[in-house]
Scaffold this active site. Structure first.
Site, PDB file in Angstrom:
ATOM      1  N   GLU A 172     -42.941 -26.999  64.690  1.00 44.84           N
ATOM      2  CA  GLU A 172     -44.273 -27.931  64.585  1.00 44.84           C
ATOM      3  C   GLU A 172     -45.015 -27.743  63.134  1.00 44.84           C
ATOM      4  OE1 GLU A 172     -47.770 -29.560  67.181  1.00 44.84           O
ATOM      5  OE2 GLU A 172     -46.867 -27.996  68.014  1.00 44.84           O
ATOM      6  N   GLU A 197     -50.779 -35.776  73.713  1.00 44.59           N
ATOM      7  CA  GLU A 197     -51.742 -34.679  73.348  1.00 44.59           C
ATOM      8  C   GLU A 197     -52.765 -34.938  72.883  1.00 44.59           C
ATOM      9  OE1 GLU A 197     -50.039 -30.415  72.143  1.00 44.59           O
ATOM     10  OE2 GLU A 197     -50.396 -31.629  70.355  1.00 44.59           O
TER      11      GLU A 197
END
Length: 285
Positions: A161, A262
């Site tokens: 990520e 998120e």
């Protein structure tokens, strides 16, 4: 809050990150809260921030909570230190933290297999003062190779990520190319091809990247997508990002995987932050 056009969300598979939403509930009550809001899929950061190896009873409790709620766990972080908090991963931090990451690999992969989770997110660690970055990168590759092999044994991918420099100034992967480069190195080292890019639109936008360009260039190497609006990391419609357009760009680029919600709920209960998403689009099909 703006409601997404039905066409923008039709047929997408949305999941809710239970480490940032529904945190007004204890961990084991969050799957049921997400289900009550209409969702059938969830994701989590590693829930036991103090330990890479929680008691079996805690693992069993979370597994039961997911099952009882009828929710599927589709994404799980490996142990990554304190999240939320100053730590941004453990696998590239020499000493105790990287050892804790290694101790967590088989535990996280085994839990993922037991609940049908097929994506494991492996966050890099912050740069450490006095340590050569090349040493950290070498350690990271070693640990990511171990993680990728463990994930392959349970039919899962390992995600790498990009975070954003304003909020994570010591985190080294703050551009899409930097994360994709790591993905390529892991796949070259293992020959497994199960390392993928986690494309987080909020982090990309905070870094000032051309989100549309990243989607076009990286969709084929993307294993998971996360969204939040910017500024504020709130729900879609609270900021200025053209998230509906970006979802359409992802579709056209061939991405058809999960889209994780998120974002921060702000001053409202989490269940009140989904009015942008039609109810029929919340249950994964």
């Amino acid at each position: 809050m703006a409601r997404f056009p039905e066409a923008a969300v039709t047929d997408w598979r949305f999941d809710v990150n239970l480490s940032i939403l529904f945190t007004e509930y204890p961990l084991l009550e969050r799957p049921a809260a997400a289900a009550a809001a209409g969702f059938t899929a969830v994701e989590l950061w590693w829930p036991w921030t103090e330990t890479p190896a929680p008691a079996q009873s805690e693992l069993d409790g979370l597994r039961a909570a997911l099952s009882d709620a009828g929710t599927r766990l589709v994404g799980l972080n490996f142990y990554a230190g304190q999240l939320p908090g100053p730590d941004r991963g453990a696998l590239s931090v020499p000493g105790e933290e990287s050892e804790r990451f290694r101790a967590n690999i088989d535990i996280a992969a085994g839990f993922a297999e037991s609940v049908g989770c097929t994506a494991l997110n492996a966050l890099y660690g912050n740069r450490v003062e006095g340590v050569d970055p090349a040493v950290q990168d070498e350690l990271a590759l070693e640990n990511l190779v171990l993680a990728a092999r463990a994930a392959a044994r349970v039919g899962a991918t390992v995600l790498v990520e990009t975070l954003n420099k304003p909020e994570s100034p010591l985190y080294p992967l703050v551009s899409a190319p930097s994360a994709v480069e790591v993905v390529d190195k892991v796949n070259a080292a293992t020959g497994l091809g199960n390392a993928k890019f986690l494309l987080d639109i909020y982090h990309l936008s905070m870094n000032g990247e051309d989100v549309s360009g990243v989607i076009a260039a990286c969709a084929g190497k993307t294993g998971h997508v996360q969204i939040a609006d910017n500024p504020g990391r709130g729900a879609p419609g609270t900021g200025s990002l053209p998230l509906g357009r970006h979802l359409e760009e992802l579709r056209k680029a061939g991405y058809d995987g999960w889209v994780g919600l998120e974002y921060k709920p702000g001053d409202r209960p989490s269940a009140g932050t989904f009015d942008w998403l039609p109810a029929r689009a919340r249950a994964a099909r």
